[in-house]
Design an enzyme around this catalytic site. Structure first.
Site, short mmCIF file in Angstrom:
data_model
loop_
_atom_site.label_atom_id
_atom_site.label_comp_id
_atom_site.label_asym_id
_atom_site.label_seq_id
_atom_site.Cartn_x
_atom_site.Cartn_y
_atom_site.Cartn_z
N HIS A 268 0.85 -1.18 0.00
CA HIS A 268 0.00 0.00 0.00
C HIS A 268 0.89 1.24 0.00
CE1 HIS A 268 -3.53 2.42 0.72
NE2 HIS A 268 -2.91 3.03 1.71
N ASP A 270 0.62 5.24 -0.22
CA ASP A 270 -0.21 6.44 -0.26
C ASP A 270 0.31 7.37 -1.35
OD1 ASP A 270 -2.05 5.86 1.79
OD2 ASP A 270 -0.55 6.32 3.30
N ASP A 380 -7.86 1.57 2.86
CA ASP A 380 -7.44 2.55 3.87
C ASP A 380 -8.23 3.85 3.78
OD1 ASP A 380 -5.85 3.45 5.99
OD2 ASP A 380 -4.41 4.39 4.66
N HIS A 585 -7.13 9.47 -0.77
CA HIS A 585 -7.75 9.44 0.56
C HIS A 585 -6.94 10.08 1.68
CE1 HIS A 585 -5.60 5.42 0.57
NE2 HIS A 585 -5.19 5.92 1.71
#
Length: 1027
Positions: A268, A270, A380, A585
């Protein structure tokens, strides 16, 4: 079998085994101390420091100066390039040789001008002290024929995996942090020690995780204790006996009913968070180059990877790596997932923005990899809209994976595997990995937690385990793979198999007979401050969404009026992608560092600048470039509104604008003009024939009366438009959270700087203004505007904001009693309770909504409209709109400065549907646009809809350029038949999905009146028409 005596003291045996593999204690004589053998210094290390992130081709030509290990470099966000020359000793022939590199900055190794994913023997390449990635394999078994003298480049970013927070991870970055390389040397790596260490680690963890109540845990304890007896760290010849004992234990198999964990590598990343967008590009390169090297060594390794934007970045910056990724996608090991441009926020983007996330993402994956994602991947994000199931289904996706609801602060979500039913009844098979993580490490703890936490025992016997360092990137390691391989089928633990999302969901679907269904939104009971933080980002998002909406409609209409007009397909895609990127997000929620905010605002500025140019071009084609003034209406209903003419006169005009069309500005007179009366007590009476209000000296509303029904909207003894401020100190997640206890600190804003006074005296528009002091650092100035023939009052607000950990809101206590309030969401609305009966109710003390919220009882209600806010709280009869926060981490300057926004209050009779609340909220957010036009421009409407409940949301050119796409949705929550009327010559019309794929079995029903469409409640319908 065992050395005697074996005493029954669990603690001493367990700690003995732990110390035997400790990297802190007894490393002079334990097994860990033998992981590395001989070492050798590097021949030379030189360095070059750059303030910018530059490509290898540029960096390698710079002047490098000598560097000594331990010297510092920086500051934060700079890049230090190292040139390393080394010679491997001839005596190390036959041994595994590593470059040991320990640095507090993230790093990438380059060789022969490429990130060294092309080196087959590579173990790990992204080098940082965090994440088990501190060595790079030069040779797995050194041969005489291999080059012993090597030159490498190491690109070190002056930031860690999680940025450079000053004092804590989420604190604002320390701009002056310095970095260093603590270790750089050649070493002999003892792989047999590493293998035995893994045996020990896994057995020790089994002892700890299964605990004292499990027979299997004691078997592991006595096995690992005897391994210590058998293993002499100084004698490699003793290792095989200890390893054989471990092998016997791990080879004992499970029964047929054991739970199966389907393991998938994951990383993951970001797209921006505690680091800027540009650093994310390098994080992708560092992480994915490691993934490719692992695939070269482990043909069974499967890796899942989301976010088309990140693939696009890697394609541009690391084309060689991208080619490798394409190869492994074909092999089925590197699996693109999610189908979206980025992992967007699940609450704040508009419905059309969510559709475009999938449209851009899926088209990219089809174009680059020839595949279509079947699962939505959003692990997330801070909550999930009730319209997502329908949007997923419309984009060819029937499966959904996330885990964020495990973060709920109040209530435990009751399922891990279930069907999620959306607002319109669409269902998707949904899985929350029970380990409650998307970055497992392949440890026993992860697997035991996966089984124990499974809330659907007896219903689902398969679960996902996503392993790999995440958030800041990193991804899986060889050690994680070795751990999982060791315990594929070991008694006492769940089965483990390397898997893929398709395999997981196929198995879950096959076993879905007993699964439960959850209906409605997936509300995260945490992070509800993100509905308000970084208000400027939220304002820009809303306005850029509206601008792109208008550009597409104006461009389609311009193309119909002028066949020489060029629809700006490529430019629109570029602008949409910038908007979608900023909906990541941690960006649109405001939970990012200041550098990211700056990047995001630059993207919005580009959208506005280039978007305005596109609008001008379309308007020129629509209005024939005349010298008169016309008006453009992008909404699918006729509007009659007061606008300001910007021809230098700044005069007001009451104009009529046809549905989705243009007309010349022709000033008309209102049925009832606005009347403004300054009363003897200093209050101001405002009337327009629809509404009547009395504004107090401090700007609060003493009364708000719906004239025709003679209904008062403000509660007895209360005032409306009351600004209030709260202390806003969360438990940890500063930009993210507002806690329930903040409600106990309410203080009304009472100090008047400038009392209410008349600004515009009436006629077409009446307005009054006032200024309040929030504190010695902050003020709010507001103009209250009443327009002729307008059913709502606008509050144009300007706030000078310089607070710390405060929360500004505005309240309207109203004469309405209802157990539920209604909030607009994407393509529809939903209800939430106004009471706090249960923990599920009060956990929603702060909720999100879009352009409007409404509180209604039978035949009367009050709506709150806004042009850029998302946070609401409606408790009992008090409607509250959240305006501004002031967190200090991760951006120490979050929301400081000047803010401008508008909200409106609209009392009404009947239901909010019949009172046109939805249409009024659209009108507020999509103002009529002035266009140049010829004096003889004839009013023209391209589209209209026969029923108010169906909204024509989008008109755009098809992505392939073949036809026009129309997207409509049912907004009232009713089943209805509607006719889409058009003045355009429609040759044919077809239903299509949200990816614009025509359904050959569903031609649209075209009549002389228009296109007849049937809608279920909140259904989205997309048409592809040919003119």
């Amino acid at each position: 079998m065992y050395h005697l005596p074996v005493l029954k003291h669990r603690r001493t045996l367990l700690e003995r085994a732990e110390k035997f593999i400790s990297d802190v204690y007894f490393t002079d004589c334990n097994l860990r101390g033998r992981l590395y053998g001989d070492s050798c210094p590097l021949e030379t290390i030189t360095s070059f420091l750059s303030a910018k992130r530059i490509p290898f081709s540029e960096a390698s030509t710079q002047n490098f100066a000598p560097y000594k290990v331990g010297d510092t470099f920086g500051p934060t966000w700079w890049t230090c390039w190292f040139k390393v020359t080394l010679t491997i000793p001839e005596t190390w022939t036959g041994k595994e040789v590593h470059l040991l590199w320990e640095s507090d900055g993230e790093a990438m190794v380059w060789r022969d001008g490429q990130p060294v994913q092309v080196i087959l023997q590579m173990y790990d390449v992204g080098l940082t002290k965090e994440g088990e990635k501190t060595s790079y394999i030069l040779s797995e078994c050194l041969k005489d024929s291999e080059p012993h003298s090597v030159t490498l480049y190491v690109e070190v970013a002056c930031n860690g995996l999680f940025g450079a927070g000053q004092g804590s991870m989420i604190a604002a970055p320390d701009p002056n942090r310095m970095f260093s390389v603590q270790k750089a040397e050649l070493v002999v790596f003892n792989k047999d020690v590493r293998a035995l260490l893994t045996d020990f680690e896994m057995l020790v963890d089994i002892v700890k995780e299964l605990g004292e109540g499990e027979q299997r845990g004691y078997q592991a304890l006595f096995t690992v204790n005897e391994m210590v007896n058998l293993c002499d760290p100084a004698d490699p010849g003793s290792f095989s006996k200890a390893h054989s004992l471990a092998h016997t234990f791990f080879s004992q198999r499970n029964g047929d009913s054991q739970h199966t964990v389907q393991a998938m590598g994951h990383c993951h990343i970001d797209s921006a968070w505690l680091w800027p967008y540009e650093e994310t590009i390098r994080k992708c390169g560092r992480s994915w180059v490691t993934v490719i090297s692992l695939m070269e060594k482990n043909p069974d390794f499967v890796f899942t990877c989301s976010q088309a934007q990140q693939f696009q970045w890697v394609k541009s910056w690391y084309p060689g790596l991208f080619s490798k990724i394409q190869q492994y996608v074909k092999k089925g090991q590197f699996i693109p997932v999610g189908g979206t441009w980025v992992e967007m926020d699940g609450n704040l983007p508009s419905g059309e923005s969510m559709v475009r996330q999938f449209l851009e993402g899926q088209r990219f994956f089809i174009q680059e990899f020839g595949l279509h994602c079947k699962e939505f991947w959003l692990p997330d994000t801070f909550g999930y809209s009730a319209q997502l199931p329908q949007i997923m289904q419309g984009c060819g996706i029937s499966n959904f994976l996330t885990q964020k609801l495990s973060w709920n602060l109040v209530n435990t979500f009751p399922h891990n595997t279930f069907f999620w039913e959306g607002l319109d009844g669409s269902k998707v098979l949904t899985h929350f990995p029970p380990g409650n993580s998307y970055e497992m490490k392949g440890k026993i703890e992860d697997l035991v937690k996966t089984v124990r936490n499974n809330k659907d025992k007896g219903r689902a016997n398969h679960s996902a385990a996503l392993f790999g360092f995440g958030d800041g990137g990193g991804g899986p390691t060889q050690l994680m793979l070795d751990r999982l391989r060791l315990i594929q089928d070991t008694d006492g633990l769940p089965r483990v198999q390397m898997s893929s999302p398709d395999s997981l969901f196929s198995q879950l679907q096959a076993d879905s007979a007993l699964l439960c269904t959850w209906t409605g939104e997936l509300f995260l009971e945490l992070h509800n401050g993100t509905y308000t933080t970084q208000a400027q980002i939220k304002r820009e998002n809303r306005q850029c969404e509206a601008q792109l909406h208008d550009i597409e409609i104006a461009s389609c209409l311009a193309l119909c009026r002028d066949r020489t007009f060029q629809y700006p397909q490529e430019k629109l895609q570029q602008l949409w992608r910038l908007l979608l990127l900023n909906q990541f997000h941690d960006v649109i929620p405001g939970s990012c560092i200041g550098m990211v905010v700056e990047d995001a605002l630059k993207h919005y500025e580009e959208i506005r600048r280039d978007g305005n140019a596109l609008l001008r071009e379309a308007f020129d084609a629509l209005g024939s470039k005349g010298s008169s003034v016309g008006v453009f209406n992008s909404l699918p209903w006729e509007r009659r509104e007061v606008i300001q003419i910007t021809d230098g006169s700044k005069k007001l005009a009451l104009v009529s604008a046809p549905s989705v069309g243009v007309s010349p500005v022709k000033d008309t007179q209102p049925v009832t003009p606005v009347s403004i009366t300054l009363q003897s007590d200093g209050t101001v009476l405002m009337e327009n024939g629809i509404l009547k209000t009395v504004v107090n000296k401090d700007g609060t509303l003493a009364t708000l009366n719906l004239t025709g029904a003679n209904r008062e909207a403000i509660s007895d003894g209360c005032v409306g438009n009351q600004f209030v401020i709260f202390d806003d100190v969360p438990l940890y997640w500063d930009a993210w959270d507002v806690m329930d206890y903040h409600l106990q600190t309410r203080k009304p804003i009472l100090e008047v700087v400038e009392p209410v006074h008349v600004v515009s005296s009436g006629g077409l528009r009446g307005s009054v203004a006032f200024t309040l002091r929030i504190s010695d650092k902050s003020t709010v100035t507001q103009e209250i505007v009443m327009d002729a023939m307008c059913p709502y009052i606008k509050f144009n607000t300007k706030v000078q904001w310089a607070e710390s950990h405060k929360f500004l809101k505005v309240e309207f206590p109203v004469r309405v009693r209802s157990p539920n309030a209604t909030y607009e969401i994407q393509f529809g609305h939903l209800q939430r309770p106004t009471h706090w009966n249960t923990s599920w109710d009060w956990a929603r003390f702060e909720v999100w909504g879009h352009k409007w919220a409404d509180l209604s009882e039978y035949n009367f209600g009050v709506a709150l409209l806004n042009d850029c806010k998302y946070g609401y709280s409606i408790h009992k009869n008090t409607m509250t709109l959240s305006l501004l926060r002031a967190p200090k981490a991760p951006d120490a300057l979050a929301d400081m400065g000047t803010h401008q926004f508008t909200y409106a209050v609209m009392p009404h009779t009947g239901s909010f549907q019949d009172a046109s609340v939805i249409q009024c909220a659209y009108n507020l957010n999509f103002p009529l646009r002035l266009i140049p036009c010829s004096p003889d421009l004839v009013p023209w409407s391209a589209f209209s809809v026969s029923t108010e409940s169906v909204i024509l949301e989008t008109i755009k050119q098809a992505e392939d350029g073949k036809g026009t796409v129309l997207r409509l949705y049912e907004s009232f929550g009713s089943s209805v038949t509607a006719t889409l009327r058009t003045t355009l010559p429609v040759r044919e019309a077809w239903h299509c999905d949200l990816l614009e794929r025509r359904d050959a079995t569903q031609p649209a029903h075209v009549t002389t009146e228009g296109i007849v469409l049937n809608f279920k409640p909140f259904q989205i319908v997309t048409l592809l028409i040919t003119l």
